[in-house]
Design a protein around this motif. Structure first.
Motif, PDB file in Angstrom:
ATOM      1  N   TYR A   1       0.843  -1.193   0.000  1.00  0.00           N
ATOM      2  CA  TYR A   1       0.000   0.000   0.000  1.00  0.00           C
ATOM      3  C   TYR A   1       0.878   1.241   0.000  1.00  0.00           C
ATOM      4  CZ  TYR A   1      -3.692  -3.207   1.306  1.00  0.00           C
ATOM      5  OH  TYR A   1      -4.579  -4.243   1.324  1.00  0.00           O
ATOM      6  N   PRO A   2       0.419   2.377  -0.583  1.00  0.00           N
ATOM      7  CA  PRO A   2      -0.769   2.454  -1.436  1.00  0.00           C
ATOM      8  C   PRO A   2      -0.444   2.068  -2.874  1.00  0.00           C
ATOM      9  CG  PRO A   2       0.164   4.616  -1.156  1.00  0.00           C
ATOM     10  CD  PRO A   2       1.035   3.680  -0.368  1.00  0.00           C
ATOM     11  N   GLY A   3      -1.399   2.222  -3.778  1.00  0.00           N
ATOM     12  CA  GLY A   3      -1.180   1.898  -5.183  1.00  0.00           C
ATOM     13  C   GLY A   3      -1.637   0.515  -5.548  1.00  0.00           C
ATOM     14  N   GLN A   4      -2.136  -0.253  -4.583  1.00  0.00           N
ATOM     15  CA  GLN A   4      -2.606  -1.592  -4.874  1.00  0.00           C
ATOM     16  C   GLN A   4      -4.072  -1.545  -5.263  1.00  0.00           C
ATOM     17  OE1 GLN A   4      -2.404  -4.775  -6.044  1.00  0.00           O
ATOM     18  NE2 GLN A   4      -0.669  -4.907  -4.661  1.00  0.00           N
ATOM     19  N   ARG A   5      -4.499  -2.462  -6.134  1.00  0.00           N
ATOM     20  CA  ARG A   5      -5.879  -2.459  -6.585  1.00  0.00           C
ATOM     21  C   ARG A   5      -6.862  -2.725  -5.452  1.00  0.00           C
ATOM     22  NH1 ARG A   5      -7.674  -3.304 -11.707  1.00  0.00           N
ATOM     23  NH2 ARG A   5      -9.685  -3.232 -10.650  1.00  0.00           N
ATOM     24  N   SER A   6      -6.405  -3.333  -4.357  1.00  0.00           N
ATOM     25  CA  SER A   6      -7.296  -3.626  -3.236  1.00  0.00           C
ATOM     26  C   SER A   6      -7.364  -2.476  -2.237  1.00  0.00           C
ATOM     27  CB  SER A   6      -6.829  -4.902  -2.517  1.00  0.00           C
ATOM     28  OG  SER A   6      -5.494  -4.745  -2.072  1.00  0.00           O
ATOM     29  N   LEU A   7      -6.732  -1.344  -2.546  1.00  0.00           N
ATOM     30  CA  LEU A   7      -6.767  -0.195  -1.645  1.00  0.00           C
ATOM     31  C   LEU A   7      -8.199   0.328  -1.525  1.00  0.00           C
ATOM     32  CD1 LEU A   7      -5.085   1.937  -0.036  1.00  0.00           C
ATOM     33  CD2 LEU A   7      -5.049   3.273  -2.153  1.00  0.00           C
ATOM     34  N   SER A   8      -8.696   0.455  -0.297  1.00  0.00           N
ATOM     35  CA  SER A   8     -10.031   0.992  -0.042  1.00  0.00           C
ATOM     36  C   SER A   8      -9.906   2.233   0.830  1.00  0.00           C
ATOM     37  CB  SER A   8     -10.913  -0.049   0.649  1.00  0.00           C
ATOM     38  OG  SER A   8     -10.472  -0.265   1.980  1.00  0.00           O
ATOM     39  N   LEU A   9     -11.029   2.899   1.089  1.00  0.00           N
ATOM     40  CA  LEU A   9     -10.997   4.111   1.897  1.00  0.00           C
ATOM     41  C   LEU A   9     -10.534   3.830   3.320  1.00  0.00           C
ATOM     42  CD1 LEU A   9     -14.237   5.988   0.768  1.00  0.00           C
ATOM     43  CD2 LEU A   9     -11.863   6.616   0.287  1.00  0.00           C
ATOM     44  N   THR A  10     -10.986   2.715   3.906  1.00  0.00           N
ATOM     45  CA  THR A  10     -10.578   2.398   5.272  1.00  0.00           C
ATOM     46  C   THR A  10      -9.086   2.070   5.337  1.00  0.00           C
ATOM     47  OG1 THR A  10     -11.339   0.128   4.878  1.00  0.00           O
ATOM     48  CG2 THR A  10     -12.843   1.621   6.021  1.00  0.00           C
ATOM     49  N   VAL A  11      -8.599   1.320   4.366  1.00  0.00           N
ATOM     50  CA  VAL A  11      -7.168   0.997   4.328  1.00  0.00           C
ATOM     51  C   VAL A  11      -6.350   2.254   4.067  1.00  0.00           C
ATOM     52  CG1 VAL A  11      -5.382  -0.298   3.101  1.00  0.00           C
ATOM     53  CG2 VAL A  11      -7.574  -1.374   3.609  1.00  0.00           C
ATOM     54  N   TYR A  12      -6.834   3.110   3.186  1.00  0.00           N
ATOM     55  CA  TYR A  12      -6.146   4.362   2.888  1.00  0.00           C
ATOM     56  C   TYR A  12      -6.073   5.244   4.132  1.00  0.00           C
ATOM     57  CZ  TYR A  12      -5.185   8.837   0.584  1.00  0.00           C
ATOM     58  OH  TYR A  12      -4.627  10.044   0.221  1.00  0.00           O
ATOM     59  N   MET A  13      -7.174   5.322   4.875  1.00  0.00           N
ATOM     60  CA  MET A  13      -7.189   6.096   6.116  1.00  0.00           C
ATOM     61  C   MET A  13      -6.172   5.547   7.105  1.00  0.00           C
ATOM     62  SD  MET A  13     -10.221   6.286   8.948  1.00  0.00           S
ATOM     63  CE  MET A  13      -9.953   4.533   9.244  1.00  0.00           C
ATOM     64  N   TYR A  14      -6.159   4.224   7.285  1.00  0.00           N
ATOM     65  CA  TYR A  14      -5.227   3.610   8.239  1.00  0.00           C
ATOM     66  C   TYR A  14      -3.787   3.825   7.800  1.00  0.00           C
ATOM     67  CZ  TYR A  14      -2.972   0.072  11.127  1.00  0.00           C
ATOM     68  OH  TYR A  14      -2.151  -0.576  12.016  1.00  0.00           O
TER      69      TYR A  14
END
Length: 306
Positions: A251-264
């Motif tokens: 992370y970041p830049g992975q296709r599985s990146l979501s808003l919650t993961v981005y926030m964390y």
């Protein structure tokens, strides 16, 4: 005959209602205090942090206005996370509901029904982190999935399911569906059991086929349950974190990146606490808007089915 003083009666009723309210408030005060301390205060403080440049342990606590939100809109990773979250929400609605509904209709009334339901529901009681670790090794290049495909194909299969941007999101979605479909199936079964038998028997007497009975009787009466399941699925799609963090890579830049993961990632990995708080506020607003829309739809569905 003694006349009744209506104003005195109204005053007594108001005093009685006031006493009842104070008694109820006294009983609710521990819960209200707990909710206020553990939920409302952190939410308000998080909203405040979204308008600052606060960084933990650095002593910076300057007011920044909408700087964090402007930065968010200009950050390409935020757009990617928002797009991936939309994919997750759609997938969390479509696949669990369709598969859960099909399983509920398939296993209802069959022999060993409870056994099948228990087996399908078992993944729901597992911790998402444990599920992510288990399926991480299933999707590994030398994991069970590639070995099974090698047996069927006759040739060695070495697919990096979680390392390829084309397969990582479908792989994690499949894991999410595997864990949540049991709950959807149980809720649909509860909805099916609440459907009255009289319309079904009347339709059979009139010669309606199973498809017609399902389309014109079962499905309309099942709509309130499906709306409730949809609300739960949308909330799960917006807030999913465990599976993505455990099974996703780089992370970041992975296709599985979501808003919650981005926030964390922004708050706890990079230390941008104020920016992470702003992302959390956006997530909360989006969830509130979607929940409000679904509540309106649920009210309309309730009126239609009455």
């Amino acid at each position: 005959m003694k006349r009744i003083d209506l104003k005195a009666v109204e005053r007594r009723d108001r005093r009685r209602q006031g006493r009842n309210f104070l008694v109820a408030l006294a009983f609710m005060s521990p819960a209200l205090l707990l909710v206020g301390v553990l939920l409302l205060v952190p939410v308000v403080y998080n909203i405040y942090l979204g308008f600052t440049r606060w960084r933990k342990f650095s002593g910076i606590d300057e007011f920044a206005g909408v700087e964090n939100y402007a930065r968010m809109l200009s950050n390409p990773f935020f757009g990617e996370a928002l797009f991936n979250t939309a994919i997750w929400v759609v997938a969390s609605i479509v696949f669990p509901i369709l598969i859960g509904l099909a399983m509920a209709l398939l296993f209802r009334g069959v022999r060993f029904e409870n056994t099948f339901k228990n087996i399908i529901f078992i993944p729901r009681i597992l911790a998402p982190t444990a599920v992510g670790v288990i399926w991480y090794y299933v999707y590994a290049p030398d994991g069970l999935l590639n070995r099974g495909l090698s047996v069927f194909s006759g040739d060695p299969v070495d697919i990096g399911w979680l390392y390829d941007s084309a397969t990582v999101t479908p792989a994690i979605i499949a894991t999410f569906v595997w864990q949540t479909v049991g709950l959807v199936m149980v809720l649909v079964l509860l909805g099916l059991s609440a459907i009255p038998k009289d319309p079904l028997e009347a339709a059979k007497i009139d010669g309606a086929s199973k498809v017609q009975v399902f389309q014109h009787i079962v499905l309309p009466l099942l709509l309130p349950t499906l709306v409730m399941v949809t609300i739960l699925s949308v909330l799960a799609g917006f807030t999913v974190f465990d599976l993505l963090w455990v099974m996703g890579i780089s992370y970041p830049g992975q296709r599985s990146l979501s808003l919650t993961v981005y926030m964390y990632f922004e708050a706890f990995q990079k230390g941008a606490w104020a920016y992470g708080s702003a992302v959390a506020v956006v997530i909360g607003l989006v969830v509130l808007c979607v929940t409000w829309i679904q509540a309106v739809l649920q009210q309309r569905v309730d009126k239609m089915t009455r």
